[in-house]
Design a protein around this motif. Structure first.
Motif, PDB file in Angstrom:
ATOM      1  N   ALA A  58       0.840  -1.207   0.000  1.00  0.00           N
ATOM      2  CA  ALA A  58       0.000   0.000   0.000  1.00  0.00           C
ATOM      3  C   ALA A  58       0.871   1.251   0.000  1.00  0.00           C
ATOM      4  O   ALA A  58       0.530   2.264  -0.619  1.00  0.00           O
ATOM      5  CB  ALA A  58      -0.935  -0.004   1.209  1.00  0.00           C
ATOM      6  N   GLY A  59       2.008   1.189   0.700  1.00  0.00           N
ATOM      7  CA  GLY A  59       2.944   2.312   0.705  1.00  0.00           C
ATOM      8  C   GLY A  59       3.458   2.614  -0.686  1.00  0.00           C
ATOM      9  O   GLY A  59       3.649   3.775  -1.054  1.00  0.00           O
ATOM     10  N   ALA A  60       3.673   1.564  -1.486  1.00  0.00           N
ATOM     11  CA  ALA A  60       4.137   1.758  -2.863  1.00  0.00           C
ATOM     12  C   ALA A  60       3.060   2.428  -3.718  1.00  0.00           C
ATOM     13  O   ALA A  60       3.364   3.020  -4.753  1.00  0.00           O
ATOM     14  CB  ALA A  60       4.528   0.413  -3.474  1.00  0.00           C
ATOM     15  N   GLU A  61       1.802   2.342  -3.290  1.00  0.00           N
ATOM     16  CA  GLU A  61       0.696   3.002  -4.001  1.00  0.00           C
ATOM     17  C   GLU A  61       0.481   4.426  -3.502  1.00  0.00           C
ATOM     18  O   GLU A  61      -0.385   5.141  -4.011  1.00  0.00           O
ATOM     19  CB  GLU A  61      -0.603   2.208  -3.817  1.00  0.00           C
ATOM     20  CG  GLU A  61      -0.583   0.808  -4.394  1.00  0.00           C
ATOM     21  CD  GLU A  61      -1.814   0.011  -3.995  1.00  0.00           C
ATOM     22  OE1 GLU A  61      -2.827   0.640  -3.605  1.00  0.00           O
ATOM     23  OE2 GLU A  61      -1.773  -1.222  -4.051  1.00  0.00           O
ATOM     24  N   GLY A  62       1.222   4.832  -2.472  1.00  0.00           N
ATOM     25  CA  GLY A  62       1.096   6.186  -1.954  1.00  0.00           C
ATOM     26  C   GLY A  62       0.364   6.298  -0.634  1.00  0.00           C
ATOM     27  O   GLY A  62       0.282   7.376  -0.049  1.00  0.00           O
ATOM     28  N   HIS A  63      -0.187   5.183  -0.129  1.00  0.00           N
ATOM     29  CA  HIS A  63      -0.934   5.223   1.127  1.00  0.00           C
ATOM     30  C   HIS A  63       0.010   5.126   2.328  1.00  0.00           C
ATOM     31  O   HIS A  63       1.047   4.460   2.258  1.00  0.00           O
ATOM     32  CB  HIS A  63      -1.923   4.049   1.206  1.00  0.00           C
ATOM     33  CG  HIS A  63      -2.810   3.909   0.014  1.00  0.00           C
ATOM     34  ND1 HIS A  63      -3.682   4.898  -0.379  1.00  0.00           N
ATOM     35  CD2 HIS A  63      -2.968   2.900  -0.884  1.00  0.00           C
ATOM     36  CE1 HIS A  63      -4.338   4.494  -1.467  1.00  0.00           C
ATOM     37  NE2 HIS A  63      -3.907   3.292  -1.797  1.00  0.00           N
ATOM     38  N   THR A  64      -0.368   5.766   3.434  1.00  0.00           N
ATOM     39  CA  THR A  64       0.368   5.548   4.681  1.00  0.00           C
ATOM     40  C   THR A  64      -0.415   4.621   5.612  1.00  0.00           C
ATOM     41  O   THR A  64       0.135   4.130   6.592  1.00  0.00           O
ATOM     42  CB  THR A  64       0.653   6.873   5.409  1.00  0.00           C
ATOM     43  OG1 THR A  64      -0.576   7.563   5.636  1.00  0.00           O
ATOM     44  CG2 THR A  64       1.585   7.749   4.590  1.00  0.00           C
ATOM     45  N   TYR A  65      -1.689   4.410   5.323  1.00  0.00           N
ATOM     46  CA  TYR A  65      -2.485   3.431   6.060  1.00  0.00           C
ATOM     47  C   TYR A  65      -3.541   2.860   5.127  1.00  0.00           C
ATOM     48  O   TYR A  65      -3.746   3.354   4.005  1.00  0.00           O
ATOM     49  CB  TYR A  65      -3.154   4.068   7.290  1.00  0.00           C
ATOM     50  CG  TYR A  65      -4.330   4.976   6.988  1.00  0.00           C
ATOM     51  CD1 TYR A  65      -5.615   4.466   6.812  1.00  0.00           C
ATOM     52  CD2 TYR A  65      -4.162   6.358   6.865  1.00  0.00           C
ATOM     53  CE1 TYR A  65      -6.694   5.304   6.521  1.00  0.00           C
ATOM     54  CE2 TYR A  65      -5.230   7.197   6.578  1.00  0.00           C
ATOM     55  CZ  TYR A  65      -6.499   6.656   6.410  1.00  0.00           C
ATOM     56  OH  TYR A  65      -7.559   7.480   6.118  1.00  0.00           O
ATOM     57  N   LEU A  66      -4.217   1.809   5.573  1.00  0.00           N
ATOM     58  CA  LEU A  66      -5.374   1.280   4.854  1.00  0.00           C
ATOM     59  C   LEU A  66      -6.548   1.182   5.825  1.00  0.00           C
ATOM     60  O   LEU A  66      -6.350   0.812   6.991  1.00  0.00           O
ATOM     61  CB  LEU A  66      -5.087  -0.105   4.272  1.00  0.00           C
ATOM     62  CG  LEU A  66      -4.194  -0.188   3.029  1.00  0.00           C
ATOM     63  CD1 LEU A  66      -4.007  -1.643   2.617  1.00  0.00           C
ATOM     64  CD2 LEU A  66      -4.755   0.625   1.863  1.00  0.00           C
ATOM     65  N   PRO A  67      -7.761   1.490   5.374  1.00  0.00           N
ATOM     66  CA  PRO A  67      -8.926   1.208   6.219  1.00  0.00           C
ATOM     67  C   PRO A  67      -8.969  -0.292   6.534  1.00  0.00           C
ATOM     68  O   PRO A  67      -8.574  -1.116   5.696  1.00  0.00           O
ATOM     69  CB  PRO A  67     -10.110   1.614   5.342  1.00  0.00           C
ATOM     70  CG  PRO A  67      -9.542   2.561   4.337  1.00  0.00           C
ATOM     71  CD  PRO A  67      -8.134   2.095   4.092  1.00  0.00           C
ATOM     72  N   GLU A  68      -9.436  -0.632   7.710  1.00  0.00           N
ATOM     73  CA  GLU A  68      -9.431  -2.030   8.153  1.00  0.00           C
ATOM     74  C   GLU A  68     -10.085  -2.952   7.128  1.00  0.00           C
ATOM     75  O   GLU A  68      -9.547  -4.018   6.802  1.00  0.00           O
ATOM     76  CB  GLU A  68     -10.157  -2.136   9.499  1.00  0.00           C
ATOM     77  CG  GLU A  68     -10.203  -3.552  10.045  1.00  0.00           C
ATOM     78  CD  GLU A  68     -10.903  -3.624  11.398  1.00  0.00           C
ATOM     79  OE1 GLU A  68     -10.866  -4.692  12.019  1.00  0.00           O
ATOM     80  OE2 GLU A  68     -11.480  -2.600  11.828  1.00  0.00           O
ATOM     81  N   GLU A  69     -11.253  -2.551   6.596  1.00  0.00           N
ATOM     82  CA  GLU A  69     -11.974  -3.418   5.659  1.00  0.00           C
ATOM     83  C   GLU A  69     -11.161  -3.686   4.400  1.00  0.00           C
ATOM     84  O   GLU A  69     -11.122  -4.806   3.890  1.00  0.00           O
ATOM     85  CB  GLU A  69     -13.325  -2.789   5.264  1.00  0.00           C
ATOM     86  CG  GLU A  69     -14.305  -2.594   6.393  1.00  0.00           C
ATOM     87  CD  GLU A  69     -13.975  -1.394   7.276  1.00  0.00           C
ATOM     88  OE1 GLU A  69     -13.088  -0.574   6.899  1.00  0.00           O
ATOM     89  OE2 GLU A  69     -14.582  -1.279   8.357  1.00  0.00           O
ATOM     90  N   LEU A  70     -10.482  -2.642   3.894  1.00  0.00           N
ATOM     91  CA  LEU A  70      -9.692  -2.798   2.669  1.00  0.00           C
ATOM     92  C   LEU A  70      -8.466  -3.668   2.924  1.00  0.00           C
ATOM     93  O   LEU A  70      -8.108  -4.506   2.085  1.00  0.00           O
ATOM     94  CB  LEU A  70      -9.273  -1.420   2.147  1.00  0.00           C
ATOM     95  CG  LEU A  70      -8.514  -1.395   0.813  1.00  0.00           C
ATOM     96  CD1 LEU A  70      -9.321  -2.081  -0.285  1.00  0.00           C
ATOM     97  CD2 LEU A  70      -8.184   0.039   0.405  1.00  0.00           C
TER      98      LEU A  70
END
Length: 749
Positions: free
Chosen positions: A222-234
């Protein structure tokens, strides 16, 4: 179909996109060149492959075309030969190792340990050398047994030694109980490698270790996609899909990961956000350090009227001395930058950002303050230098990147910055341009090196595409509303004469643009046939635009939204290379997967490599400057391909020359056409954008705006009028899950 068995000695080329690979396989003492599309094959693996031999006229050799393969356990003789020939035993190379094993076969290690004198039966080994070999093998017995043990799971010699050095004799327990720990502790071992090892060992698919490691891997991706976190469901949905398990089975592992300090769980808008530890603390540290920098200057509202008058008078004198007239917004921006520890200057093209920055610089220079300027890329830093007259560096060079290995031989510290909280930057003012490109980890490194009492001025355009790395730093800081900032909006008269500037602002505001070709710097050519687009693109690059914008062919940049497809980077580069740098007996070539790398090619570095060395060479061949670090997005020209030395020399901006080994050229790719994402921070005399059809999520306003603003003198769009209009109307952007704004709001009241 034929079958061959052996170990992978050397990977010559590997294309991570399609899995195509060329490698050397050692089978029964014979070295065979093999090729094929093989997923997850690494050096040191022992495999059994099926395929066919075929003659390769270009390289004048017979190659084995692999159709299928599977990992095989090496027999004792093969394991012995690999170990002895790996360089682990001083004085024993591959040829001598082969002779020893040919003589003693599966009994090799027993002979060395129990009857070492018999080694002298092998040609080239004296009695003295036999004793030396036996002594070394005895000294390294534990390491040797560990390496041979790990080979059975497809682990290369080099990686096996790294694992042994880290765990010692504890590696057997790790391998038996939790091989997924390798992915956490050992650089070079990812989740998929650990999962493959685990399956060979017999670890259950619903093992707690597997589930936890899998979820950590998804967060890393997810970090490689630009996110620093993910919602729990995702997070649960993605992890379940990869692991072949249900989200309900995985959910109970989240508290365990939090207890083990592998993740952080935060509540937000009635849901839960799952962070990897490094991403969470990067955001938290950035918020804290920003607050401390601002606090060091106190409350700007406390300035007395006399102090404000002094600033105002000084600005007037500077305007007169520099023949500049600031408007109200610009004057406010300069005043806010003077008063605050943290200041953000934003605005689109033509709104006077450069004039404002220059006035800020003149003010602080007049005050006798030390000023540092920096930008995320070499090209952006060069533009900043040209615009201000002050030297600007990349942020990496400002922080003095160092790629040295740690003194602790059990770990590899990788690259680190010499400038940090213990060795801060000695500056009164630091100005960073193109802040939209700065990711959360680079921002954290920068802030660590900035001491309270130093002014940090961040400049950027929040409407540009976000950073390639994790985070959306500029946007989050601005949306927090906790720090002083001015957004310039007025388009100045001179800039207003440019349709590039006018159209960029229209695109950003969702208004249609004129495509009637009455402009001098913004052209649209309706072309709905792909082959016709190719034809006109080549005519524009080779004949029309160089004279029109007074630039070289390689200065004109093709920008496209996509990598794949007939108008994607991969296809366009092959076509443009054919016409802009055709084959010639005078131009050496290197087969690079499905592509050809040729002397004279325009190429781009596609990953940060902090340890890659460069040097600037005089016309007499003498190195006049040198350093380390070539970064994602740097563009250069292939100056030399040396078959004998097996090296490729690329010359980047400022005449920096980098020598790549043949097996290191996967870090560069052709750059006649690049994605709009990769163009961030750069400016080109002319930009050509082929826009015909593409996915709605990608073909949006943000992308078109970024592409248009990369052009200095001319934009040409080839393609569909309807596609351009749809992109302007499409506000959708790929969602980034980041929390810097939340962390700032928690800390700054």
């Amino acid at each position: 179909m034929e079958t061959i068995k052996g170990f992978v000695k050397h990977i010559i080329f590997k294309n991570p996109q399609n899995g195509y690979i060329i490698f050397k396989l050692v089978s029964e003492e014979t070295e065979i060149t093999c090729k094929g599309t093989l997923v997850q094959l690494d050096e040191g693996e022992f495999i059994e492959a099926e395929g066919e031999y075929e003659d390769n006229a270009k390289y004048n050799e017979t190659q084995f075309n692999v159709k299928s393969f599977h990992a095989a356990a090496p027999d004792d003789a093969a394991a012995a030969e690999r170990y002895l020939g790996s360089g682990a035993i001083k004085g024993v190379g591959a040829a001598l190792a082969a002779r020893i094993v040919r003589r003693f076969g599966n009994d090799t290690f027993r002979i060395i340990e129990e009857e070492p004198h018999r080694l002298a039966e092998v040609k080239g080994i004296s009695e003295k050398k036999a004793r030396e070999i036996a002594e070394q093998v005895e000294e390294k017995k534990d390491a040797r047994e560990a390496v041979v043990f790990l080979q059975k799971y497809g682990i290369s010699n080099a990686l096996a030694v790294k694992i042994y050095n880290y765990y010692g004799m504890g590696l057997y327990k790790i391998m038996r109980e939790n091989p997924y720990k390798l992915a956490e502790d050992i650089a070079g071992v990812g989740f998929r490698t650990a999962d493959e090892i685990a399956s060979k060992i017999g670890i259950h698919v619903d093992s707690d270790y597997r589930m936890r490691s899998g979820m950590l891997y998804i967060l890393l991706q997810a970090g490689a996609e630009g996110h620093t976190y993910l919602p729990e469901e995702l997070l649960l949905e993605r992890s379940a899909d990869m692991l072949g398990l249900s989200p309900q089975v995985l959910s109970p592992q989240l508290p365990n990961l939090a207890i083990d300090k592998k993740i952080v769980i935060k509540e937000k808008d009635g849901g839960r956000c799952i962070y990897g530890m490094s991403a969470y603390y990067a955001e938290l540290n950035c918020a804290r350090m920003l607050y401390e920098l601002q606090q060091a200057f106190g409350d700007a509202d406390r300035l007395t009227g006399a102090e404000l008058d002094r600033i105002s008078e000084k600005l007037k004198r500077l305007e007169e001395a520099n023949s500049v007239r600031l408007d109200e917004q610009q004057r406010l921006a300069v005043t806010e930058a003077i008063q605050n520890g943290i200041f953000i200057l934003s605005g689109g093209p033509g709104t006077g950002k450069t004039t404002t920055i220059n006035m800020i610089l003149r003010y602080f220079e007049n005050e006798g303050l030390d000023i540092f300027l920096a930008a995320p890329t070499g090209r952006a830093a060069k533009r900043m230098t040209e615009a201000t007259g002050f030297e600007a560096r990349t942020i990496h060079r400002l922080l003095e990147i160092n790629g040295a290995v740690s003194d602790d031989e059990k770990s590899f510290s990788g690259a680190h910055f010499e400038k940090n909280e213990l060795n801060p930057l000695e500056a009164d003012v630091i100005i960073i341009d193109e802040m939209s490109m700065v990711d959360i980890y680079l921002f954290q490194a920068l802030l660590k090196a900035v001491m309270p009492g130093t002014r940090l001025i961040m400049v950027g355009d929040r409407n540009q595409l976000p950073s390639v790395g994790a985070g959306q730093v500029l946007k989050d800081i601005m949306e927090s509303g906790k720090f002083a900032g001015v957004s310039l909006s007025k388009i100045f008269r001179q800039a207003g004469e440019s349709d590039i500037v006018i159209n960029a602002h229209s695109i950003n505001e969702g208004r249609e643009i004129s495509l009637d070709n009455k402009s001098r710097d913004f052209f649209f050519l309706e072309r709905n046939n792909i082959n016709v687009i190719y034809k006109h693109m080549i005519i524009l690059i080779t004949e029309k635009l160089p004279k029109y914008v007074n630039a070289g062919i390689y200065d004109i940049q093709v920008l496209t939204p996509m990598r794949r497809g007939p108008l994607g980077v991969d296809t366009l580069n092959k076509i443009l290379q054919q016409y802009l740098n055709p084959p010639s007996s005078q131009k050496p070539e290197l087969a690079h997967g499905d592509d050809i790398l040729r002397a004279g090619d325009k190429v781009m570095q596609i990953k940060n490599n902090y340890q890659l060395e460069w040097e600037v060479v005089s016309k007499y061949g003498i190195a006049v400057d040198s350093g380390q670090g070539v970064f994602n997005g740097d563009i250069g020209i292939v100056r030399e391909i040396n078959e004998t030395a097996q090296t490729v020399v690329v010359e980047y901006d400022d005449m920096r020359r980098v020598t790549y080994p043949f097996n290191g050229v996967d870090e560069i790719e052709l750059a006649y056409a690049i994605t709009i994402h990769k163009s961030q921070g750069s400016e080109y005399p002319a930009v050509i954008m082929p826009l015909l059809t593409g996915p709605r999520l990608l073909f949006n306003r943000n992308l078109l705006y970024t592409g248009v603003t990369r052009a200095k003198s001319c934009v040409v769009i080839l393609g569909s009028r309807d596609t351009v209009r749809q992109m302007i109307a499409n506000e959708s952007e790929q969602k980034r899950y980041t929390g810097l704004k939340d962390r700032i709001c928690e800390i700054v009241i």
